[in-house]
Design an enzyme around this catalytic site. Structure first.
Site, mmCIF file in Angstrom:
data_model
loop_
_atom_site.group_PDB
_atom_site.id
_atom_site.type_symbol
_atom_site.label_atom_id
_atom_site.label_comp_id
_atom_site.label_asym_id
_atom_site.label_seq_id
_atom_site.Cartn_x
_atom_site.Cartn_y
_atom_site.Cartn_z
ATOM 1 N N GLU A 218 -8.179 2.668 0.681
ATOM 2 C CA GLU A 218 -8.490 1.673 -0.348
ATOM 3 C C GLU A 218 -8.942 0.334 0.217
ATOM 4 O O GLU A 218 -9.618 -0.431 -0.457
ATOM 5 C CB GLU A 218 -7.267 1.462 -1.246
ATOM 6 C CG GLU A 218 -6.229 0.465 -0.752
ATOM 7 C CD GLU A 218 -5.584 0.838 0.583
ATOM 8 O OE1 GLU A 218 -5.221 -0.083 1.335
ATOM 9 O OE2 GLU A 218 -5.448 2.042 0.882
ATOM 10 N N ARG B 193 -11.159 -0.474 2.470
ATOM 11 C CA ARG B 193 -12.617 -0.613 2.544
ATOM 12 C C ARG B 193 -13.227 -0.832 1.159
ATOM 13 O O ARG B 193 -14.297 -1.430 1.037
ATOM 14 C CB ARG B 193 -13.210 0.618 3.233
ATOM 15 C CG ARG B 193 -13.063 1.913 2.474
ATOM 16 C CD ARG B 193 -13.176 3.125 3.384
ATOM 17 N NE ARG B 193 -12.025 3.228 4.270
ATOM 18 C CZ ARG B 193 -11.882 4.178 5.193
ATOM 19 N NH1 ARG B 193 -12.836 5.093 5.356
ATOM 20 N NH2 ARG B 193 -10.811 4.221 5.958
ATOM 21 N N LYS C 62 1.748 7.720 1.028
ATOM 22 C CA LYS C 62 2.168 7.696 2.423
ATOM 23 C C LYS C 62 3.522 8.383 2.568
ATOM 24 O O LYS C 62 4.313 8.445 1.630
ATOM 25 C CB LYS C 62 2.261 6.246 2.910
ATOM 26 C CG LYS C 62 0.921 5.544 2.983
ATOM 27 C CD LYS C 62 1.092 4.124 3.488
ATOM 28 C CE LYS C 62 -0.255 3.398 3.505
ATOM 29 N NZ LYS C 62 -1.180 3.962 4.505
ATOM 30 N N ASP D 153 0.007 -4.869 4.740
ATOM 31 C CA ASP D 153 -1.389 -4.450 4.598
ATOM 32 C C ASP D 153 -2.269 -5.573 4.056
ATOM 33 O O ASP D 153 -3.460 -5.371 3.828
ATOM 34 C CB ASP D 153 -1.483 -3.213 3.704
ATOM 35 C CG ASP D 153 -2.622 -2.282 4.098
ATOM 36 O OD1 ASP D 153 -3.072 -2.374 5.257
ATOM 37 O OD2 ASP D 153 -3.057 -1.481 3.265
ATOM 38 N N ASP E 191 -5.763 6.468 -0.270
ATOM 39 C CA ASP E 191 -5.170 5.675 0.809
ATOM 40 C C ASP E 191 -6.233 5.060 1.712
ATOM 41 O O ASP E 191 -5.911 4.406 2.692
ATOM 42 C CB ASP E 191 -4.213 6.544 1.631
ATOM 43 C CG ASP E 191 -3.285 5.720 2.503
ATOM 44 O OD1 ASP E 191 -3.044 4.542 2.160
ATOM 45 O OD2 ASP E 191 -2.803 6.238 3.526
ATOM 46 N N ASP F 264 0.840 -1.198 0.000
ATOM 47 C CA ASP F 264 0.000 0.000 0.000
ATOM 48 C C ASP F 264 0.874 1.246 0.000
ATOM 49 O O ASP F 264 1.353 1.684 1.045
ATOM 50 C CB ASP F 264 -0.927 -0.003 1.212
ATOM 51 C CG ASP F 264 -1.854 1.207 1.226
ATOM 52 O OD1 ASP F 264 -1.999 1.840 0.161
ATOM 53 O OD2 ASP F 264 -2.429 1.496 2.282
#
Length: 500
Positions: A348, A350, A275, A287, A346, A268
């Site tokens: 993502e 869900r 990030k 992740d 970010d 991620d």
């Protein structure tokens, strides 16, 4: 009878045997002492040795507090190189997880000891008939090492554990080793660098479970497009490695299945909401820990041939930056048909879970769905790393999952699902947006987003953010990936009325 450990290839196996003998011969002898000053298995020792032990306890102000370890001079009547006295606190209230932690502490104490044989006497612990097998479980959990890129020079230990009920402990230990195999799979998958563990390689690891009788299905990019899994496709389209949807089904009963849905973002970057560099982004190989947890749980159930109908749904993708990637402001269409305005690339996890939840409902009609995800930093701010966040409207699930977590030391704490957080997801151009208000309860807003896709059957969301990796050793986890949730879910699945 020795029971070999069902470890993954990257774990260093210890050797265990259980017996009812009172033998003291070993390189290391381990005895247990409670907070009420009871030293167990003393009857096996000569009176002069008992006197020496009691004197050592008094001289060292050894209280018997749980986790306290005292190494004492070896009495002349004992043929051993060292004697460990381990505090257990109140023997009447010990949970399996607390016994596991005692085992982990013993393993840590003996980590650098060159001698191999360890004699452990648990006889007399009448309030904990499975003490020996649970202790072994903790030792094995702590002894795991990920050796794909670094050799281990550990000395394999041979633990000989004296118990009161031989058959009971051998049978229980066999089931616990099945759980360990699931934990170690989850740890291996999460420890692997993102350059090695991506959607296709994860799918290949899942396919290996076919040898255990698990039915494994992998949906490729063309299948994802055909089924209109638009959220999963959108998250994965920025990567050269296409997304997958991996399904692992253990048909252990004819009951309606229980579905586990695990977030599988193998790396991620944050996408265009990138990030920060440094430790935050370096940890983002983890992740996919939710997907690793649910796959590990399926493996645990399959090895012990558990009478449960269990299916794990794992939407896998890399969240990357490219000319093809999802960008802030995009509107995507989920498999359920709801449109989502993506205000933060970010957020993502869900999105892929939304399609995973829909797929579970539509294809398996489960009696219960539990999703597992390293979802929000908000959860870490609220609960730290002691508790995972539990979100559900089902009181039975609250009770069952809370109890299971307390038993194994993977504790959960219920956090609110409230319409106020759902209201934060309103969008002016789509059915909803993928983030709530800045500075609000992000974990609850994310859970309310998932609730839109969870269906009418009982559902729970476990936010395990902060639990996937540990920077330092803990009682039953060496530094690295934890496999958090496999023990919790395995206990929940096998406890009475888990499907209610």
């Amino acid at each position: 009878m020795a029971l070999a450990c069902l470890n993954s290839l990257n774990a260093n196996a210890e050797i265990f045997s259980f017996d009812t003998r009172n033998s003291l011969n070993s390189d290391t002898l381990v005895l247990f002492h409670s907070a009420d000053s009871t030293t167990y298995s003393l009857d096996f020792l000569p009176q002069s040795t008992q006197d020496q032990l009691n004197l050592a306890v008094a001289d060292n102000s050894f209280s018997g507090k749980r986790g306290e370890v005292l190494e004492i001079l070896v009495p002349s009547e004992i043929d051993a190189k060292r004697v460990l006295l381990v505090g257990i606190g109140d023997a009447k209230t010990l949970t399996p997880g607390e016994i596991n932690a005692l085992g982990g502490n013993i393993a840590a104490k003996l980590e650098t000891v060159p001698q191999a044989t360890v004699r452990v006497l648990t006889q007399g612990l009448n309030n904990a008939p499975l003490f020996g097998s649970e202790l072994a479980h903790g030792i094995e959990l702590r002894s795991y090492r990920y050796t794909q890129f670094k050799a281990s020079n550990r000395v394999e230990k041979n633990y000989q554990i004296g118990v009161d009920d031989l058959s009971l402990n051998q049978k229980h230990h066999k089931n616990l080793q099945a759980v360990e195999a699931g934990v170690f799979l989850a740890r291996d998958l999460t420890n692997a660098p993102a350059g090695n563990m991506y959607p296709e390689s994860f799918a290949n690891e899942a396919r290996k479970l076919k040898s255990l009788g698990v039915k494994v299905t992998v949906l490729e990019a063309k299948d994802i497009e055909r089924l209109n899994l638009g959220a999963l496709a959108a998250v994965g389209k920025g990567s050269e490695r296409p997304p997958k949807l991996v399904v692992a089904h253990w048909p252990g009963s004819k009951e309606a299945p229980i579905a586990l849905v695990g977030k599988g973002i193998t790396f991620d970057s944050g996408g265009y909401n990138i990030k920060a560099t440094g430790t935050s982004i370096a940890r983002m190989k983890s992740d996919m820990a939710g997907a690793a947890t649910v796959l590990g749980t399926v493996k645990a159930m399959a090895i012990q041939k558990a009478p449960v109908n269990l299916v794990a749904i794992m939407p896998m993708a890399e969240n990357m930056v490219s000319g093809h990637a999802m960008i802030p402001g995009d509107v995507i269409t989920t498999a359920q048909g709801l449109t989502v305005e993506v205000l933060n690339t970010d957020a993502e996890g869900r999105l892929v879970l939304a399609d995973g939840l829909w797929y579970a409902r539509e294809n398996y009609r489960p009696s219960v769905i539990i999703d597992v995800a390293t979802l929000t930093g908000s959860k870490v701010s609220a609960l730290g790393t002691v508790y995972a966040g539990l979100f559900t409207d089902s009181e039975p699930l609250v009770q069952q999952l809370t109890f299971a977590g307390q038993q194994v030391g993977e504790k959960v704490w219920r956090l609110p699902l409230d319409q106020a957080y759902d209201d934060e997801l309103k969008s002016t151009i789509a059915d909803l947006k993928n983030t709530g208000k800045e500075g609000s309860a992000g974990a609850s807003a994310a859970a309310m987003f998932l609730k839109r896709f969870a269906g009418d059957q009982p559902w729970a969301h476990l936010d395990i953010a902060g639990h996937a990796l540990t920077a330092t050793d803990t009682a039953v986890v060496p530094a690295g990936a934890t496999g958090y949730g496999v023990r919790l879910l395995s206990t929940w699945l096998t406890q009475p009325k888990a499907q209610n």
